[in-house]
Design an enzyme around this catalytic site. Structure first.
Site, mmCIF file in Angstrom:
data_model
loop_
_atom_site.group_PDB
_atom_site.id
_atom_site.type_symbol
_atom_site.label_atom_id
_atom_site.label_comp_id
_atom_site.label_asym_id
_atom_site.label_seq_id
_atom_site.Cartn_x
_atom_site.Cartn_y
_atom_site.Cartn_z
ATOM 1 N N GLU A 217 -1.394 -2.592 3.209
ATOM 2 C CA GLU A 217 -1.439 -3.669 3.503
ATOM 3 C C GLU A 217 0.158 -4.114 3.306
ATOM 4 O O GLU A 217 -0.168 -5.829 2.737
ATOM 5 C CB GLU A 217 -2.853 -4.904 2.480
ATOM 6 C CG GLU A 217 -4.317 -3.989 3.117
ATOM 7 C CD GLU A 217 -5.109 -5.116 1.770
ATOM 8 O OE1 GLU A 217 -4.836 -5.387 1.047
ATOM 9 O OE2 GLU A 217 -5.941 -5.300 2.235
ATOM 10 N N GLU A 320 -9.843 1.287 5.749
ATOM 11 C CA GLU A 320 -9.821 1.097 4.500
ATOM 12 C C GLU A 320 -10.891 0.231 4.902
ATOM 13 O O GLU A 320 -10.950 -1.043 5.132
ATOM 14 C CB GLU A 320 -8.676 0.648 4.014
ATOM 15 C CG GLU A 320 -9.647 0.058 2.291
ATOM 16 C CD GLU A 320 -8.505 -0.451 1.607
ATOM 17 O OE1 GLU A 320 -7.498 -0.774 1.124
ATOM 18 O OE2 GLU A 320 -8.546 -1.672 0.591
#
Length: 474
Positions: A217, A320
């Site tokens: 991220e 994810e």
């Protein structure tokens, strides 16, 4: 191939002579990845506009399937070792046995700590730019033995990739592993060396590393471990440091995955990095998460398709996804939204070119943790560390409707439905078997037809259900 030749190929497929099995999972029923009979095909029946139908064409092949699995985090490992030996064995069999479980073949591990660790930690002493103190002793307590058990349960092979959440604090502009910050330019080479040392240390422990993501991220300033890279910064780090360093260290065969964040900015990130030949030559593919729906509740599945269209020589991997804001009542009440988020995403992502799909934590405790910043979440399986009870949620069974039957090396084939209530995807396995997954996301039972070449079958889909149809050559 000429159209007439193609028609001959299609017409030569006679699924009525194949052995068939149907497995179903349905909310508010006892059907949990349960055998539910076979399929009776008859001659082709033209679908009507008023019908719900699924059409599959095995002659149209697309991407090669790599695998399905989950992340083996510190939280998962710590929870696992608080369970009894009986439930540890049951857990491993349930996830990794293809015959008795759901046959996971893919795994993600973390490079030092993330939010789903009990504390923040790194593998070096603070300030050690030369990485002379590098060691993975921390992981030997739980995560390494847990990972080894998973590999053994999977038959000795798991496609394993690793992801970092943050460089050590001294390498960052905010001098903190948490709350964003950036990698200081003077530590680019040191951080690239860190990845190489991690891979070698894990492989010395008997855990082969297939690949790695550059940064989890990279556009999110989180209250947990996080680090920010613009697309240009990630491109240049891969091009000038990470790629060359892995090659220099004899690790040039490791697969580098960029982005590792949500679908919304997926194309922009891929566009910047993959349009640079010197960066792209090191990149295996682009990874993505599903959390972009925080904006308006709508997943941006088309972003995956746009990247596949623009860069067909590169791969797409879902790295994810989990259901956030843990609430045990939603499990007890069997909230269909939890499992259907998995089914919907997997079908759309595969249909848009994704080759592999990775759940987040493979196991969490009764609180949705442990998590050192209180970011408690759902997992398909929860282990109660107080009562030693394992809870297999419907999310586990929904994922299993794919992972148990679609095997590494499979090819996705064409599949389309005529009803927005029905979603479908289909694959042909290396052994020639055809696997079709059909999900009914509505509250009503649906009768539908399944047509393949010159054959049609009549089937039904229960409310809030998912089913897998397997056709095997006799």
């Amino acid at each position: 191939m000429k159209p007439t030749d193609n028609n001959q190929v299609i017409n030569s497929i006679d699924v009525s002579k194949m052995k068939s099995e149907v497995y179903k999972t349905a909310h508010d029923t006892l059907l949990k990845l349960s055998f539910d009979g076979s399929v009776e095909f008859d001659s082709f029946e033209q679908p009507k506009e008023t019908d719900a139908s699924v059409t599959v064409d095995p002659t149209k092949e697309f991407q090669t399937f790599l695998g399905i699995g989950a992340a083996l985090t510190d939280a998962s490992a710590e929870t696992f070792y608080k369970l009894s030996k009986k439930n540890q064995d049951r857990f491993m069999e349930a996830y990794y046995s293809q015959e008795k479980g759901i046959g996971y073949s893919l795994a993600r591990t973390i490079i030092h700590s993330c939010d789903f660790s009990s504390e923040s930690y790194t593998y070096v002493e603070e300030g050690d730019k030369a990485l002379k103190t590098f060691n993975i002793e921390h992981d030997k307590a739980f995560r390494l033995p847990f990972t080894k058990k998973a590999i053994e349960a999977a038959g000795g092979t798991l496609t394993m990739y690793a992801s970092p959440w943050s460089p050590p604090a001294f390498m960052k502009t905010n001098n903190n592993m948490l709350n964003g910050g950036k990698l200081k330019p003077e530590f680019y080479q040191s951080w690239a060396n860190y990845y190489a040392k991690f891979i070698k240390a894990y492989e010395k422990e008997g855990i082969p590393i297939w690949g790695l993501t550059v940064q989890n991220e990279p556009m999110a300033v989180q209250r947990w471990e996080s680090c920010i890279y613009t697309a240009e910064e990630e491109r240049d780090f891969v091009k000038n440091y990470l790629g060359p360093t892995l090659e220099k260290e004899g690790l040039g065969d490791k697969n580098i995955i960029v982005w590792d964040h949500n679908r919304d900015l997926l194309f922009q990130r891929a566009n910047v990095i993959l349009n640079d030949p010197e960066a792209a030559k090191y990149v295996w593919g682009t990874g993505f998460h599903w959390y972009e729906d925080w904006k308006d509740g709508i997943p941006m599945f088309d972003a995956v398709k746009r990247v596949q269209e623009a860069y067909p020589d590169k791969n797409l991997i879902f790295t994810e996804g989990c259901n956030e804001k843990f609430d045990w009542d939603r499990i007890n009440n069997e909230d269909p939204k939890l499992a259907e988020r998995y089914g919907r995403s997997m079908i759309h992502d595969f249909n848009n070119g994704t080759v592999a799909w990775t759940d987040w934590n493979i196991l969490l405790d009764e609180t949705g943790g442990p998590n050192h910043v209180g970011n408690l979440c759902f997992s398909p399986v929860h282990g109660n560390t107080q009562t030693d009870e394992l809870t297999f949620t419907n999310s586990y069974y929904y994922v299993g409707q794919f992972s148990k039957f679609i095997r590494p090396g499979a090819k996705r084939i064409s599949s389309a439905t005529t009803s927005n209530k029905l979603l479908s995807t289909a694959f042909t396995n290396p052994d020639g078997s055809i696997v079709i997954v059909v999900m009914n996301q509505s509250e009503t039972k649906l009768n539908f037809t399944l047509s393949i070449a010159t054959n049609t079958a009549n089937l039904n889909a229960l409310p809030h259900s998912i089913q897998t149809i397997i056709l095997k050559k006799v």
